[in-house]
Design an enzyme around this catalytic site. Structure first.
Site, mmCIF file in Angstrom:
data_model
loop_
_atom_site.group_PDB
_atom_site.id
_atom_site.type_symbol
_atom_site.label_atom_id
_atom_site.label_comp_id
_atom_site.label_asym_id
_atom_site.label_seq_id
_atom_site.Cartn_x
_atom_site.Cartn_y
_atom_site.Cartn_z
ATOM 1 N N HIS A 209 -42.825 -35.366 -69.385
ATOM 2 C CA HIS A 209 -43.317 -34.730 -70.385
ATOM 3 C C HIS A 209 -42.205 -34.786 -70.952
ATOM 4 C CE1 HIS A 209 -39.177 -32.368 -68.282
ATOM 5 N NE2 HIS A 209 -39.872 -32.850 -67.224
ATOM 6 N N ASP B 255 -40.498 -31.734 -73.507
ATOM 7 C CA ASP B 255 -39.396 -31.176 -73.701
ATOM 8 C C ASP B 255 -38.395 -31.127 -72.762
ATOM 9 O OD1 ASP B 255 -41.430 -30.353 -71.516
ATOM 10 O OD2 ASP B 255 -40.641 -28.424 -71.527
ATOM 11 N N ASP C 124 -34.231 -36.206 -67.091
ATOM 12 C CA ASP C 124 -35.507 -35.394 -66.636
ATOM 13 C C ASP C 124 -36.351 -34.869 -67.683
ATOM 14 O OD1 ASP C 124 -37.089 -33.059 -66.211
ATOM 15 O OD2 ASP C 124 -35.055 -31.866 -65.809
ATOM 16 N N GLU D 179 -43.744 -28.674 -69.763
ATOM 17 C CA GLU D 179 -43.390 -28.551 -68.339
ATOM 18 C C GLU D 179 -42.447 -27.609 -68.045
ATOM 19 O OE1 GLU D 179 -41.346 -29.300 -64.425
ATOM 20 O OE2 GLU D 179 -40.406 -29.340 -66.501
ATOM 21 N N GLU D 180 -41.439 -27.390 -68.843
ATOM 22 C CA GLU D 180 -39.584 -26.585 -68.249
ATOM 23 C C GLU D 180 -40.151 -24.927 -69.008
ATOM 24 O OE1 GLU D 180 -37.320 -27.931 -67.066
ATOM 25 O OE2 GLU D 180 -37.260 -29.769 -68.146
ATOM 26 N N ASP E 136 -40.907 -37.291 -62.154
ATOM 27 C CA ASP E 136 -40.138 -35.975 -62.261
ATOM 28 C C ASP E 136 -39.340 -35.694 -60.796
ATOM 29 O OD1 ASP E 136 -39.019 -34.346 -64.399
ATOM 30 O OD2 ASP E 136 -40.362 -33.326 -64.044
ATOM 31 N N HIS F 61 -30.457 -30.990 -66.246
ATOM 32 C CA HIS F 61 -30.134 -29.612 -66.609
ATOM 33 C C HIS F 61 -28.704 -29.337 -66.155
ATOM 34 C CE1 HIS F 61 -34.519 -27.765 -65.741
ATOM 35 N NE2 HIS F 61 -34.692 -28.864 -65.852
#
Length: 468
Positions: free
Chosen positions: A92, A94, A124, A158-159, A182, A441
């Protein structure tokens, strides 16, 4: 066997030669602030994500892949094998939001320092995406026999809900098997179910007492928040009460904003799937505010109810939803808070065991909300995924990983939610390893350069094993 060993030796040399170019491509991709934004006709998840998608497709095309943009929802890059069967690599573009004030480096101006690449998305999932892409290209360049074609699917949502993968599956057939880079090694054979939901209440605005104007926290519904703030009308009594709170709690600080008094709780950010790695600033703030006689009275009551329900901010015990099975345990994280003069909303992230269903938790939360005079709003659930370690894809990936590392650790069940749950016969595979500092994150997210080089070679072997 000797010939294959020689091919892998050449493969590694090719990848070493590619590294400078791979790093340049990654630094370029990391410079896009690909946080979800307002939808546009040709950019359903916002312009920044669409720009990152176009960039990635251009990189893939420059490497010889056949590329396609699926209406801005996701992108596809293919390396053609001997048959129409496909190995899928899901990654991903995003990323979650980044508060630049919490970072040592600008989150979207990638920096290389002490053998690490720092930027939002470094681990990520942009770093692993570029690694896996170059891994497949090197296999093709080195002439490895690929019975299955290799299909890269670059997702853009994805998020926030997997809308990209829903679109892909509505317009294309899924690959026969594959992985997403991931999560963690050695392999992820199960992912907990995920539910996002809100407890809300509303009230009449009134004055008097310690006057709360607003409270807020959280950047996304899947992040343990590192900061929470409450703004008050400035008065002598209010200042004295807040100073007393900060005197006994080192997580709290008192300042001023726009003529009012600002109480700030400082915690530690973490991914909501691993709340034990963070310190939840929302819960700190709720507990502090619950000690005060606040106005409006409705806000006072709402805060006290939340403080009691989320006294356990990780495992749902005080909420009344704690649970586990043989493979996994439930987590519940308050992740976003918004309180005004007339109402409040607390968003939560719940990860539940792989043998459970989301309907069970919807019913439980409806009952809890009713008993505490709250409204349950916005409940959305993703069911768990479990493939077991004897599936073809898990078995092959585990053998590759163990041969490369000598690590025979058991495969994992995690709380994170990856694209693997959207497809059949897919698992998450790397890039993190046991003992790694958790950085996804979080502020100052990074990927180590040596790890990037290693996973590129590992992913090449993994892709070959699935495609041969």
């Amino acid at each position: 066997m000797d010939n294959l060993r020689e091919q892998f030796a050449r493969l590694d040399m090719v990848l070493d030669g590619y590294y400078a170019q791979m790093e340049r491509d990654l630094l370029g991709l990391l410079s896009y602030p690909s946080v979800r934004g307002e939808a546009e006709p040709d950019a359903p998840f916002g312009r920044a994500i669409d720009d990152a998608l176009q960039y990635t497709l251009n990189v893939a095309a420059s490497l010889g892949c056949y590329t396609e943009n699926l209406d801005g929802y996701c992108g596809v890059a293919d390396i053609i094998g001997e048959s129409a069967d496909q190995v899928g690599i899901l990654a991903h573009l995003d990323v979650v939001p980044a508060n630049a004030g919490d970072w040592t480096h600008d989150p979207f101006s990638p920096a290389i320092e002490d053998g690490r690449i720092y930027a939002r998305g470094a681990v990520d999932d942009k770093g692993p995406l570029i690694a896996a892409l170059y891994a497949g290209v090197a296999l093709w360049e080195c002439g490895f026999p690929l019975r299955r074609s290799i299909r890269y699917i670059f997702g853009c949502d994805e998020e926030n809900g997997f809308g990209c993968m829903e679109y892909f599956l509505a317009h294309r057939q899924q690959p026969q098997l594959g992985f997403t880079p991931d999560a963690m090694f050695p392999a992820i054979i199960g992912e907990k179910g995920i539910a996002h939901w809100r407890f809300e209440d509303s009230w009449e605005d009134n004055s008097g007492g310690i006057r709360l104007l607003s409270a807020s926290a959280g950047l996304a519904n899947n992040i343990v928040p590192a900061k929470a703030e409450a703004l008050f009308v400035d008065s002598g009594d209010t200042r004295a009460a807040l100073q007393q709170l900060t005197a006994y709690d080192s997580h709290l600080t008192l300042g001023e904003r726009n003529g009012g008094l600002l109480l700030t709780a400082e915690g530690v950010a973490a991914h909501a799937s691993t709340p034990e790695q963070g310190e939840n600033a929302i819960v700190m703030l709720l507990k502090a505010l619950s000690r005060l006689e606040l106005s409006p009275a409705g806000a006072h009551s709402y805060i006290r109810r939340l403080a009691q329900l989320f006294d356990d901010d990780k495992y749902g015990a005080s909420l009344g939803v704690a649970a586990q099975d043989e493979l996994s345990a439930l987590t519940t994280v308050p992740s976003m808070l918004s309180i005004s003069g007339s109402g409040g909303s607390l968003t939560c992230d719940t990860r539940f065991p792989v043998s459970h269903s989301s309907d069970t938790y919807r019913r439980k939360l409806e009952d809890i909300a009713a008993r505490h005079a709250l409204r349950l709003e916005g409940f959305s659930g993703k069911e768990p995924m479990y493939v077991g370690n004897e599936s073809e894809v898990a078995d092959k990936l585990l053998r590759v990983y163990r041969k490369m590392t000598g690590d025979f650790s058991a495969p994992l069940v995690i709380g994170g939610g990856t694209y693997a749950r959207a497809f059949k016969n897919f698992v998450a595979f790397g890039p993190e390893m046991a003992g790694d500092q958790p950085v996804a994150h979080q502020a100052d997210e990074y990927i180590e350069i040596e790890r990037l080089k290693f996973i590129t070679k590992l992913y090449a072997r993994a892709i070959f094993e699935l495609a041969k």
